[in-house]
Design a protein around this motif. Structure first.
Motif, PDB file in Angstrom:
ATOM      1  N   ALA A  21       0.834  -1.206   0.000  1.00 25.85           N
ATOM      2  CA  ALA A  21       0.000   0.000   0.000  1.00 25.85           C
ATOM      3  C   ALA A  21       0.867   1.253   0.000  1.00 25.85           C
ATOM      4  O   ALA A  21       1.856   1.342   0.733  1.00 25.85           O
ATOM      5  N   LYS A  24      -2.156   3.773   3.105  1.00 30.25           N
ATOM      6  CA  LYS A  24      -2.375   2.564   3.911  1.00 30.25           C
ATOM      7  C   LYS A  24      -3.802   2.385   4.409  1.00 30.25           C
ATOM      8  O   LYS A  24      -4.480   3.348   4.741  1.00 30.25           O
ATOM      9  N   TYR A  25      -4.159   1.114   4.478  1.00 32.84           N
ATOM     10  CA  TYR A  25      -5.371   0.681   5.208  1.00 32.84           C
ATOM     11  C   TYR A  25      -4.918   0.379   6.629  1.00 32.84           C
ATOM     12  O   TYR A  25      -4.004  -0.405   6.836  1.00 32.84           O
ATOM     13  N   TRP A  26      -5.530   1.027   7.604  1.00 34.47           N
ATOM     14  CA  TRP A  26      -5.219   0.694   9.007  1.00 34.47           C
ATOM     15  C   TRP A  26      -6.435   1.052   9.844  1.00 34.47           C
ATOM     16  O   TRP A  26      -6.687   2.217  10.124  1.00 34.47           O
ATOM     17  N   LYS A  28     -10.461  -0.940  11.133  1.00 35.32           N
ATOM     18  CA  LYS A  28     -11.712  -1.488  10.586  1.00 35.32           C
ATOM     19  C   LYS A  28     -12.913  -0.826  11.252  1.00 35.32           C
ATOM     20  O   LYS A  28     -12.860  -0.530  12.457  1.00 35.32           O
ATOM     21  N   ILE A  34     -14.687  -7.251   7.769  1.00 32.13           N
ATOM     22  CA  ILE A  34     -13.460  -6.540   7.371  1.00 32.13           C
ATOM     23  C   ILE A  34     -13.805  -5.357   6.455  1.00 32.13           C
ATOM     24  O   ILE A  34     -13.557  -5.367   5.244  1.00 32.13           O
ATOM     25  N   ARG A  80     -12.183 -16.282   9.222  1.00 36.70           N
ATOM     26  CA  ARG A  80     -11.740 -15.739   7.930  1.00 36.70           C
ATOM     27  C   ARG A  80     -11.690 -16.801   6.838  1.00 36.70           C
ATOM     28  O   ARG A  80     -12.159 -16.573   5.728  1.00 36.70           O
ATOM     29  N   SER A 131      -0.584 -12.028   4.023  1.00 29.68           N
ATOM     30  CA  SER A 131      -2.033 -12.281   4.122  1.00 29.68           C
ATOM     31  C   SER A 131      -2.730 -11.796   2.853  1.00 29.68           C
ATOM     32  O   SER A 131      -3.756 -12.352   2.460  1.00 29.68           O
ATOM     33  N   GLY A 164      -8.073  -7.880   4.801  1.00 26.24           N
ATOM     34  CA  GLY A 164      -8.467  -6.669   4.071  1.00 26.24           C
ATOM     35  C   GLY A 164      -7.583  -6.398   2.868  1.00 26.24           C
ATOM     36  O   GLY A 164      -8.069  -6.223   1.734  1.00 26.24           O
ATOM     37  N   THR A 219      -3.853  -7.454  12.295  1.00 22.23           N
ATOM     38  CA  THR A 219      -5.225  -7.495  12.811  1.00 22.23           C
ATOM     39  C   THR A 219      -5.295  -6.966  14.242  1.00 22.23           C
ATOM     40  O   THR A 219      -6.114  -6.104  14.561  1.00 22.23           O
ATOM     41  N   PHE A 270       1.167   6.557   9.054  1.00 22.70           N
ATOM     42  CA  PHE A 270       0.709   5.247   9.530  1.00 22.70           C
ATOM     43  C   PHE A 270       1.516   4.823  10.766  1.00 22.70           C
ATOM     44  O   PHE A 270       0.951   4.379  11.776  1.00 22.70           O
ATOM     45  N   ASP A 315       5.442  -1.233   5.806  1.00 24.71           N
ATOM     46  CA  ASP A 315       4.165  -1.785   6.265  1.00 24.71           C
ATOM     47  C   ASP A 315       4.272  -2.135   7.748  1.00 24.71           C
ATOM     48  O   ASP A 315       5.146  -1.633   8.437  1.00 24.71           O
ATOM     49  N   ALA A 316       3.392  -3.023   8.194  1.00 19.37           N
ATOM     50  CA  ALA A 316       3.401  -3.396   9.601  1.00 19.37           C
ATOM     51  C   ALA A 316       4.534  -4.390   9.861  1.00 19.37           C
ATOM     52  O   ALA A 316       4.311  -5.563  10.164  1.00 19.37           O
TER      53      ALA A 316
END
Ligand code: ADP
Ligand code: DP6
Ligand code: CO
Length: 364
Positions: A21, A24-26, A28, A34, A80, A131, A164, A219, A270, A315-316
């Protein structure tokens, strides 16, 4: 269905690249389905370097659904995996494999069990989006096996329920995950902004600082952030919507200066949001003595040139994803990294992965 006494197995193999990304998606807004708190944009990587390969098989002799990840059996009883299996099964259609003499009807699929075997050719759970590649590949492969007719966008909404970030790996090139408005998540899916040929001079270099599994999974980390960070509210509502529009413009116009500035700023925000979490999350900090030079190397270089040459994003996890404006810059970047991190020294980087054609094809 073919006679059960026949010991037939039907098999499909798919290969899916990971995606990184740049916005970023961070966080929910719905944990089970999700559904994210903001839109995100990513670049899909070259499957030759970072990808998942998944084989799914079905046979009347299988008495339960089972999965092996990197050679070891894992439990798929969790929500999931079950969501992905349920959603794909409910869309299964008739299969008629004349060559093998196998006929499976829509009704048969309700009773048949699958075996799944998946390999990542890069570190799993280390902040390189395993993931994403993993669940996109799983959904794509199951969809092929069960003759599901949905398009990539609809499949992306199913992969999203696995992880996600996985919804963005169904497409190559530059991809946007639209957060959607609907409570059921039907409009929370991925769309392709530009295909892999659109900006093919970009080169992605991944500096693998550590292939160890991270301590806080994405997550868990983002759940804590949603519960405790005020900065996240500001980011999701005020910052990201504007940034998404600017990033879409930068990608459309191949405007590297704007692309790099937005990518680096978003990565830094992020990680600031992670620090604003209680307890704070240090995805970058445990290797900061190795990582900080990467950020300052890029920042200093970009400033010296007067215009950005390289963008960085983390990223994470501690691994650096570096996006060079072209091949010449990528070669210089690798020289600089090797100078800062000489092989066999203490300040080592494990390895580099060079995304030569950088942005590649759709899943499968
Ligand atoms: P990452 O940064 O690698 O995406 P995450 O914490 O988000 O790390 O996700 C790691 C989890 O993703 C693994 O524990 C596993 O459940 C799942 N995963 C990783 N690879 C695959 C795969 N090939 N197929 C299915 N699931 C996978
Ligand atoms: C930092 O998609 O791994 O990589 O939805 O809980 O499975 P889950 O999380 P995941 O989170 C990815 C976070 C990120 C940013 C991104 O890929 O957009
Ligand atoms: Co992930």
């Amino acid at each position: 269905m073919a006679d059960e006494s026949q010991k037939w197995v039907l098999m499909v193999t798919a290969q899916t690249p990971t995606n990184i990304a740049v916005i970023k998606y961070w966080g929910k807004r719905d944990e089970k389905l999700i559904l994210p708190v903001n839109d995100s944009i990513s670049v899909t990587l070259d499957p030759a370097h970072l990808c998942t390969t998944t084989t799914v098989s079905v046979s009347p002799t299988f008495d339960q659904d089972r999965m092996w990840l990197n050679g070891e059996e894992i439990s798929i009883s969790g929500g999931r995996f079950q969501s992905c299996l349920r959603e794909i099964r409910s869309r299964a259609t008739d299969v008629d494999d004349k060559e093998k003499g196998i006929k499976i009807t829509k009704k048969d699929w309700e009773k048949l069990h699958v075996h799944i075997s998946s390999y990542n050719n890069f570190p799993t759970a280390a902040g390189l989006a395993s993931s994403a590649a993993g669940f996109a590949c799983l959904v794509f492969a199951l969809g092929k096996l069960m003759n599901v007719k949905e398009d990539h966008s609809q499949l992306s909404a199913i992969a999203r329920q696995g992880s996600g970030s996985a919804c963005r790996s169904l497409y190559g090139g530059f991809v946007k995950w639209i957060m959607g408005k609907d409570d059921k998540g039907t409009d929370s899916l991925a769309v392709q902004l530009a295909d892999e040929k659109h900006w093919d001079e970009l080169v992605i270099v991944i500096a693998v600082v550590s292939s160890r599994q991270k301590e806080t999974s994405s997550t868990t980390g983002m759940r804590d952030t949603v519960e405790t960070s005020l900065l996240l509210q500001h980011r999701a509502k005020e910052v990201v919507p504007k940034r998404i529009l600017k990033m879409e413009e930068a990608i459309k116009n191949r405007d590297f200066a704007s692309f790099a500035q937005l990518t680096c700023t978003d990565s830094n925000q992020f990680h600031a949001v992670c620090l604003d979490t209680c307890p704070p999350i240090f995805y970058m900090n445990d290797t900061s003595h190795r990582q900080a030079p990467i950020i300052s190397l890029v920042e200093k270089w970009n400033r010296a040139e007067g215009t950005p040459q390289v963008a960085y994003t983390f990223d994470a996890g501690p691994n650096a994803v570096l996006i060079a404006r072209n091949r010449e810059t990528a070669a210089l970047l690798i020289q600089k990294l090797l100078f800062c991190f000489p092989p066999n020294s203490d300040a080592d980087l494990n390895s580099f992965v060079l995304g030569d054609k950088s942005i590649l094809k759709d899943a499968g």
